[in-house]
Design a protein around this motif. Structure first.
Motif, PDB file in Angstrom:
ATOM      1  N   VAL A  69       0.849  -1.204   0.000  1.00 15.40           N
ATOM      2  CA  VAL A  69       0.000   0.000   0.000  1.00 15.40           C
ATOM      3  C   VAL A  69       0.881   1.249   0.000  1.00 15.40           C
ATOM      4  O   VAL A  69       0.584   2.236  -0.676  1.00 15.40           O
ATOM      5  CB  VAL A  69      -0.950  -0.001   1.218  1.00 15.40           C
ATOM      6  CG1 VAL A  69      -1.713   1.309   1.324  1.00 15.40           C
ATOM      7  CG2 VAL A  69      -1.930  -1.170   1.115  1.00 15.40           C
ATOM      8  N   PRO A  72       2.655   1.094  -4.238  1.00 11.10           N
ATOM      9  CA  PRO A  72       1.932   0.156  -5.112  1.00 11.10           C
ATOM     10  C   PRO A  72       2.749  -0.345  -6.298  1.00 11.10           C
ATOM     11  O   PRO A  72       2.438  -1.384  -6.864  1.00 11.10           O
ATOM     12  CB  PRO A  72       0.733   0.984  -5.598  1.00 11.10           C
ATOM     13  CG  PRO A  72       0.586   2.092  -4.624  1.00 11.10           C
ATOM     14  CD  PRO A  72       1.965   2.377  -4.103  1.00 11.10           C
ATOM     15  N   PRO A 103       3.261   6.330 -12.057  1.00 16.44           N
ATOM     16  CA  PRO A 103       3.713   7.382 -11.126  1.00 16.44           C
ATOM     17  C   PRO A 103       2.708   8.528 -11.056  1.00 16.44           C
ATOM     18  O   PRO A 103       2.035   8.820 -12.049  1.00 16.44           O
ATOM     19  CB  PRO A 103       5.033   7.858 -11.746  1.00 16.44           C
ATOM     20  CG  PRO A 103       4.958   7.473 -13.183  1.00 16.44           C
ATOM     21  CD  PRO A 103       4.085   6.259 -13.277  1.00 16.44           C
ATOM     22  N   PRO A 104       2.567   9.175  -9.894  1.00 18.67           N
ATOM     23  CA  PRO A 104       1.651  10.323  -9.784  1.00 18.67           C
ATOM     24  C   PRO A 104       2.064  11.439 -10.741  1.00 18.67           C
ATOM     25  O   PRO A 104       3.242  11.584 -11.058  1.00 18.67           O
ATOM     26  CB  PRO A 104       1.814  10.769  -8.332  1.00 18.67           C
ATOM     27  CG  PRO A 104       2.464   9.649  -7.624  1.00 18.67           C
ATOM     28  CD  PRO A 104       3.262   8.905  -8.635  1.00 18.67           C
ATOM     29  N   ARG A 105       1.062  12.199 -11.194  1.00 17.57           N
ATOM     30  CA  ARG A 105       1.368  13.357 -12.043  1.00 17.57           C
ATOM     31  C   ARG A 105       1.923  14.475 -11.162  1.00 17.57           C
ATOM     32  O   ARG A 105       1.705  14.467  -9.947  1.00 17.57           O
ATOM     33  CB  ARG A 105       0.091  13.831 -12.747  1.00 17.57           C
ATOM     34  CG  ARG A 105      -0.425  12.815 -13.734  1.00 17.57           C
ATOM     35  CD  ARG A 105      -1.574  13.344 -14.546  1.00 17.57           C
ATOM     36  NE  ARG A 105      -2.762  13.647 -13.747  1.00 17.57           N
ATOM     37  CZ  ARG A 105      -4.006  13.635 -14.235  1.00 17.57           C
ATOM     38  NH1 ARG A 105      -4.224  13.342 -15.499  1.00 17.57           N
ATOM     39  NH2 ARG A 105      -5.040  13.929 -13.475  1.00 17.57           N
ATOM     40  N   GLU A 108       0.335  15.804  -7.838  1.00 19.61           N
ATOM     41  CA  GLU A 108      -0.609  14.793  -7.334  1.00 19.61           C
ATOM     42  C   GLU A 108       0.050  13.892  -6.300  1.00 19.61           C
ATOM     43  O   GLU A 108      -0.261  12.714  -6.225  1.00 19.61           O
ATOM     44  CB  GLU A 108      -1.097  13.909  -8.487  1.00 19.61           C
ATOM     45  CG  GLU A 108      -2.315  14.441  -9.193  1.00 19.61           C
ATOM     46  CD  GLU A 108      -2.922  13.405 -10.133  1.00 19.61           C
ATOM     47  OE1 GLU A 108      -3.912  13.751 -10.772  1.00 19.61           O
ATOM     48  OE2 GLU A 108      -2.395  12.278 -10.244  1.00 19.61           O
ATOM     49  N   GLY A 109       0.950  14.449  -5.548  1.00 20.60           N
ATOM     50  CA  GLY A 109       1.654  13.638  -4.553  1.00 20.60           C
ATOM     51  C   GLY A 109       0.725  13.070  -3.515  1.00 20.60           C
ATOM     52  O   GLY A 109      -0.368  13.585  -3.305  1.00 20.60           O
ATOM     53  N   ASP A 110       1.161  11.993  -2.881  1.00 11.61           N
ATOM     54  CA  ASP A 110       0.334  11.351  -1.862  1.00 11.61           C
ATOM     55  C   ASP A 110       0.438  12.062  -0.528  1.00 11.61           C
ATOM     56  O   ASP A 110       1.522  12.444  -0.089  1.00 11.61           O
ATOM     57  CB  ASP A 110       0.758   9.883  -1.683  1.00 11.61           C
ATOM     58  CG  ASP A 110       0.279   9.054  -2.852  1.00 11.61           C
ATOM     59  OD1 ASP A 110      -0.656   9.491  -3.549  1.00 11.61           O
ATOM     60  OD2 ASP A 110       0.855   7.985  -3.079  1.00 11.61           O
ATOM     61  N   ALA A 111      -0.709  12.221   0.094  1.00 14.26           N
ATOM     62  CA  ALA A 111      -0.728  12.869   1.405  1.00 14.26           C
ATOM     63  C   ALA A 111      -0.502  11.875   2.524  1.00 14.26           C
ATOM     64  O   ALA A 111      -0.210  12.232   3.641  1.00 14.26           O
ATOM     65  CB  ALA A 111      -2.047  13.588   1.611  1.00 14.26           C
ATOM     66  N   GLN A 112      -0.677  10.557   2.194  1.00 14.33           N
ATOM     67  CA  GLN A 112      -0.587   9.558   3.276  1.00 14.33           C
ATOM     68  C   GLN A 112       0.854   9.321   3.671  1.00 14.33           C
ATOM     69  O   GLN A 112       1.762   9.609   2.945  1.00 14.33           O
ATOM     70  CB  GLN A 112      -1.230   8.237   2.860  1.00 14.33           C
ATOM     71  CG  GLN A 112      -0.572   7.515   1.745  1.00 14.33           C
ATOM     72  CD  GLN A 112      -1.594   7.071   0.693  1.00 14.33           C
ATOM     73  OE1 GLN A 112      -2.601   7.697   0.470  1.00 14.33           O
ATOM     74  NE2 GLN A 112      -1.316   5.989   0.028  1.00 14.33           N
TER      75      GLN A 112
END
Lengths: 112, 365
Positions: A69, A72, A103-105, A108-112
């Protein structure tokens, strides 16, 4: 000879395999995850040795799933190593969704 | 000594297995599932749990609970994944407009979400009543309107593609396997739906040429062109919904087709647009022929020499993907490798490399 060999072997067998022995079960799993994810995120393969040293397939699978998780892109490889049917099933939410590996654009980074 | 491995193993046990909670099956009921997620002790597994609860809520068309569950997933990749799952499942539950609203929030997954949602809709959504073809076309248009409006919530570069994909999907459901290919319905389509209507009509008209499978008539293209021109309705045995599928080609990197205007086809497939109605109909028919797994390569060969670029290139691509009845396809492709049209030559070369006709139906490299 067995008088000193047995305690020595027991010590060696357990030492270094899992040093998250304190606290309740959740604390122990969180401790293992923190250690492994720090190595995992840093690209240090030592997390594999830590994983292999964990007692019990459920603990190893839990760690694999949490790492999947977290990243991914590594999900399919981690999911292939699952040992228990329940974890294999849960892991389909990662490995069965190949787009998750993209990969995120920018922005659009992950906050988690 | 032989008992030592067991002794060593036992000595390291620490009363594990709290993880059984994390791996337990979720309750089937979406509300109960979401409630159970709150008790999950590990954050990463709570994320997966809430996404699963959202998907289950969406599958039951419970939009409020879907929203609530996705709202509990941290922003980023997994929130996007939650909206993706929600988009797919709402569409599957017969709520494509609500599904698209979630696709619009699925970030970098939105294009996948649109395709999955469009092709997850139930067949019944495309089945409309009406006295005649134009009336049925109008009924289908009415069903499409809220979906096309919902596509307006997507990022600008995806709106047209999403609307066209859903147009194709609904027209497909309205035609393929129904046992009735009615050109007057397709001709009565709203102007923006006509390319999808042509393709969908052609799929069923081709199927009804050989409803039991097997090679198609050599004059299949001419027959379909005549049926379209004369407004001739074709009828035959319907297919059960679960068998309303065919052969399709995922968008393949054909260099000469890159950047050209296209229409969505079944699944993630696409076809070139024709410059006018006749050319567009012909391209739709050629693609519909290939959709039938038994369509023979011979059907495409005459069109490889067509003066219209998009017809020629479509035919060259499908020729190399289909299996021949008696044609020596390898020899034909060797000749075409020297064709003055670079796109035809590229397809011939690719065909000889991949030899798709030697593989079972529909198995593309």
């Amino acid at each position: 000879m067995t008088r000193w060999l047995l305690p020595a072997l027991l010590t060696c067998a357990c030492h270094g395999r899992d040093d998250c022995a304190t606290g309740d079960a959740v604390d122990r799993e969180n401790c293992r995850f923190e250690k492994a994810s720090a190595l995992f995120s840093a690209g240090d393969d030592a997390w594999r040795a830590q994983l292999e040293g964990l007692p019990g397939a459920h603990s190893r699978d839990l760690l694999r799933l949490r790492l999947a998780v977290l990243d991914p892109q590594q999900g399919p490889a981690l999911c292939r190593q699952m040992e228990t049917p329940a974890a294999q099933d849960r892991c389909r939410q990662v490995a069965g969704r190949p787009h998750l590996a993209s990969p995120p654009r920018p922005g659009e980074g992950d906050a988690q | 000594m032989n008992g030592w491995p067991l002794l060593l193993a036992l000595s390291c046990q620490r009363g594990e297995e709290p993880t059984a909670v994390s791996m337990a099956e979720l309750p089937e009921d979406p509300r109960e599932a979401l409630t159970a997620c709150a008790a999950e002790p590990f954050e990463e597994l709570r994320v997966l749990c809430r996404i699963e609860a959202a998907a289950r809520a969406a599958h039951k068309a419970d939009e409020a609970l879907t929203e609530e569950a996705c709202g509990q997933v941290p922003e980023g990749t997994w929130r996007q994944e939650c909206h993706f799952r929600a988009g797919e499942e709402l569409a599957r539950a017969g709520q494509p407009a609500a599904g698209l609203a979630h696709c619009a929030r699925s970030g970098r997954f939105s294009r996948f979400c649109v395709t999955h949602a469009a092709w997850a809709i139930p067949v019944e959504l495309g089945l409309v009543g009406g006295e005649d073809g134009p009336e049925r076309a109008a009924a289908l248009h009415a069903r499409l309107e809220p979906v096309v409006a919902a596509a307006g919530g997507l990022e600008p570069d995806l709106r047209q593609e999403a609307a066209d994909t859903f147009r194709m999907s609904l027209w497909y459901m309205a035609n393929l396997g129904t046992g009735r290919a009615d050109p007057t319905m397709a001709q009565g389509a709203a102007s923006e739906e006509i390319p999808a209507a042509r393709s969908a009509w052609a799929l069923e008209a081709v199927r009804l040429l050989a409803p039991d499978g097997g090679p198609l008539p050599a004059d299949a293209v001419a027959r379909l062109q005549a049926a379209w021109r004369d407004g001739l309705v074709t009828e035959g045995p319907p297919l059960p919904p679960e068998r309303r599928h065919g052969r399709f080609e995922p968008p393949a990197p054909v260099p000469c087709e890159r950047g050209l205007p296209w229409h969505p086809l079944y699944g993630g497939g696409r076809r070139l647009r024709g410059a006018d109605a006749d050319e567009d109909l012909l391209i739709a028919i050629l693609e519909a022929l290939w959709f039938q797994p038994d369509a023979q390569a011979e059907l495409f060969l005459p069109w490889v020499g067509d003066p219209r670029d998009h017809v020629r290139w479509t035919a060259a691509r499908l020729l190399r993907l289909a299996a021949p009845l008696t044609l020596d396809l390898a020899a034909t492709l060797r000749e075409l490798r020297a064709d003055p049209d670079a796109c035809v030559a590229w397809n011939a070369k690719r065909g000889l490399e991949q030899r798709a006709w030697e593989r079972p139906h529909g198995k593309q490299p």
